[in-house]
Design an enzyme around this catalytic site. Structure first.
Site, mmCIF file in Angstrom:
data_model
loop_
_atom_site.group_PDB
_atom_site.id
_atom_site.type_symbol
_atom_site.label_atom_id
_atom_site.label_comp_id
_atom_site.label_asym_id
_atom_site.label_seq_id
_atom_site.Cartn_x
_atom_site.Cartn_y
_atom_site.Cartn_z
ATOM 1 N N ASN A 6 15.749 51.863 -24.561
ATOM 2 C CA ASN A 6 15.220 51.544 -23.238
ATOM 3 C C ASN A 6 14.890 50.039 -23.182
ATOM 4 O O ASN A 6 14.072 49.560 -23.976
ATOM 5 C CB ASN A 6 13.955 52.399 -23.016
ATOM 6 N N ASP A 8 13.637 48.329 -20.560
ATOM 7 C CA ASP A 8 12.701 47.976 -19.478
ATOM 8 C C ASP A 8 11.852 46.750 -19.801
ATOM 9 O O ASP A 8 11.591 45.910 -18.943
ATOM 10 C CB ASP A 8 11.694 49.113 -19.235
ATOM 11 N N HIS A 9 11.385 46.700 -21.063
ATOM 12 C CA HIS A 9 10.378 45.673 -21.358
ATOM 13 C C HIS A 9 10.960 44.291 -21.593
ATOM 14 O O HIS A 9 10.225 43.312 -21.664
ATOM 15 C CB HIS A 9 9.447 46.154 -22.466
ATOM 16 N N ARG A 17 6.857 36.014 -15.405
ATOM 17 C CA ARG A 17 6.967 34.667 -14.851
ATOM 18 C C ARG A 17 7.763 34.630 -13.544
ATOM 19 O O ARG A 17 7.887 33.584 -12.929
ATOM 20 C CB ARG A 17 7.639 33.749 -15.869
ATOM 21 N N HIS A 42 14.396 52.406 -16.517
ATOM 22 C CA HIS A 42 13.569 53.131 -15.550
ATOM 23 C C HIS A 42 13.428 52.259 -14.302
ATOM 24 O O HIS A 42 12.755 51.229 -14.324
ATOM 25 C CB HIS A 42 12.198 53.389 -16.188
ATOM 26 N N ARG A 44 11.625 51.894 -11.440
ATOM 27 C CA ARG A 44 10.391 52.411 -10.839
ATOM 28 C C ARG A 44 10.344 52.073 -9.355
ATOM 29 O O ARG A 44 10.912 51.060 -8.919
ATOM 30 C CB ARG A 44 9.165 51.808 -11.539
ATOM 31 N N ARG A 48 8.348 47.291 -11.089
ATOM 32 C CA ARG A 48 7.494 46.397 -11.874
ATOM 33 C C ARG A 48 8.250 45.709 -13.017
ATOM 34 O O ARG A 48 7.803 44.710 -13.529
ATOM 35 C CB ARG A 48 6.272 47.137 -12.411
ATOM 36 N N HIS A 49 9.371 46.296 -13.444
ATOM 37 C CA HIS A 49 10.169 45.595 -14.466
ATOM 38 C C HIS A 49 11.651 45.569 -14.067
ATOM 39 O O HIS A 49 12.141 44.589 -13.533
ATOM 40 C CB HIS A 49 9.938 46.142 -15.887
ATOM 41 N N GLU A 69 16.366 56.443 -15.510
ATOM 42 C CA GLU A 69 15.130 57.202 -15.265
ATOM 43 C C GLU A 69 14.615 56.848 -13.888
ATOM 44 O O GLU A 69 14.456 55.664 -13.569
ATOM 45 C CB GLU A 69 14.058 56.818 -16.292
ATOM 46 N N THR A 99 2.243 53.448 -18.160
ATOM 47 C CA THR A 99 3.540 53.991 -18.552
ATOM 48 C C THR A 99 3.552 55.462 -18.143
ATOM 49 O O THR A 99 2.556 55.973 -17.640
ATOM 50 C CB THR A 99 3.754 53.820 -20.077
ATOM 51 N N THR A 100 4.700 56.137 -18.326
ATOM 52 C CA THR A 100 4.805 57.533 -17.886
ATOM 53 C C THR A 100 3.917 58.403 -18.778
ATOM 54 O O THR A 100 4.223 58.622 -19.945
ATOM 55 C CB THR A 100 6.271 58.000 -17.969
ATOM 56 N N GLU A 152 14.142 66.262 -21.453
ATOM 57 C CA GLU A 152 13.645 65.265 -22.406
ATOM 58 C C GLU A 152 12.196 65.608 -22.697
ATOM 59 O O GLU A 152 11.361 65.629 -21.795
ATOM 60 C CB GLU A 152 13.758 63.840 -21.850
ATOM 61 N N HIS A 192 9.268 58.721 -25.891
ATOM 62 C CA HIS A 192 8.003 58.142 -25.453
ATOM 63 C C HIS A 192 7.057 57.934 -26.633
ATOM 64 O O HIS A 192 6.733 58.879 -27.346
ATOM 65 C CB HIS A 192 7.287 58.962 -24.377
ATOM 66 N N GLY A 193 6.688 56.683 -26.808
ATOM 67 C CA GLY A 193 5.712 56.342 -27.846
ATOM 68 C C GLY A 193 6.261 56.390 -29.268
ATOM 69 O O GLY A 193 5.493 56.288 -30.223
ATOM 70 N N GLY A 214 11.914 52.649 -26.465
ATOM 71 C CA GLY A 214 11.895 51.344 -25.827
ATOM 72 C C GLY A 214 10.873 50.378 -26.385
ATOM 73 O O GLY A 214 11.205 49.461 -27.124
ATOM 74 N N HIS A 215 9.612 50.608 -26.045
ATOM 75 C CA HIS A 215 8.573 49.600 -26.267
ATOM 76 C C HIS A 215 8.503 49.092 -27.702
ATOM 77 O O HIS A 215 8.409 47.887 -27.955
ATOM 78 C CB HIS A 215 7.212 50.177 -25.828
#
Ligand code: PXP
Length: 247
Positions: A6, A8-9, A17, A42, A44, A48-49, A69, A99-100, A152, A192-193, A214-215
């Site tokens: 993922n 996203d980040h 910025r 994702h 959203r 936001r990203h 997503e 986050t979700t 998932e 997730h996580g 992802g993160h």
């Protein structure tokens, strides 16, 4: 086992910025070259990203496949049905969350009926569908009845657990949900996580077909580079699967 990253980040850093770097589209190229089996993003509602431009270009440039997503909201569904990604994973979305936080509340009539409509619409457009759910038997059974292709399983509670007994219990819970989903002919994904420290016991669950991470990977990539970060995670998953990933 498919290993999807993922990105996203990457976009989160860009949005910090409001410039055009770093670009998740460029990151996705590096992620694929490092051995990921797919790219997850994702889109959203609050953008936001990841933004619409990212998803549209990724659809042109990604060589593996895009797992998109989204919530069941009409406007994002319109985009999904137009661009037709390899897979759509429907997720719950709350504006105020970081986050979700949990799986879809499928016991709620309103949620279930909006998911049902979204699944039907996506399926009519030939798009493979997955629902992001908590690892609970009721959620698996409802998902099956909704006619999705896959579930998932949310691994957030497993990831946030500290005591060994509780970790064992969370793994049993995940394993039971994987078995039930598989018995119901649903594809079984998880995510997730997940981190370099906690991924292996989940990756080792037999019948699990896909991981979305992802993160943790993007965080490590800031220090060691994206190529190394993706490869290190893939090595752990391959080790957990006994030496190879049957995609
Ligand atoms: N799977 C789903 C459905 C998600 O919503 C997310 C977060 O966007 C992930 C996997 C990846 O979670 P993480 O960034 O914690 O690895």
């Amino acid at each position: 086992m498919r290993f999807y990253v993922n990105v996203d980040h990457i976009a989160t850093v860009r949005q910090a910025r409001g410039t055009d770097e770093p670009d998740p589209v460029r990151a996705a190229v590096l992620v694929e070259l490092a051995g990921a089996n797919g790219i997850t993003v994702h889109l959203r509602e609050d953008r936001r990203h990841v933004c619409e431009r990212d998803v549209r270009i990724l659809m042109e440039t990604v060589r593996t496949g895009v797992n998109l997503e989204i919530s069941a909201e009409e406007k994002v569904l319109d985009i999904a049905c137009e661009i037709k990604p390899m897979q759509v994973t429907l997720v719950p979305e709350k504006r105020e969350e970081l986050t979700t936080e949990g799986g879809l509340a499928l016991g709620d009539d309103k949620v279930r009926s909006s998911i049902q409509k979204a699944v039907e619409r996506l399926a009519a457009n030939g798009i493979r569908t997955a629902l992001f759910i908590d690892p609970e038997s009721e959620a698996v059974t409802i998902s099956k009845n909704l006619g999705v292709d896959a579930v998932e399983l949310h691994t957030g509670e497993y990831a946030n657990t500290n005591s060994l007994d509780a970790v064992d219990w969370q793994l049993t819970r995940l394993t039971d949900a994987v078995v039930l989903a598989s018995e119901n002919d649903l594809g079984v994904h998880a995510g997730h996580g997940l981190t370099y420290e906690n991924v292996m016991p989940v990756a080792a669950i037999p019948l699990l077909e896909e991981l979305n991470i992802g993160h943790s990977i993007i965080s490590r990539s800031i220090l060691v580079g994206l190529d190394q970060a993706v490869k290190e995670m893939k090595t752990l998953i391959v080790q957990a699967r006994g030496g190879f990933l049957e995609v």
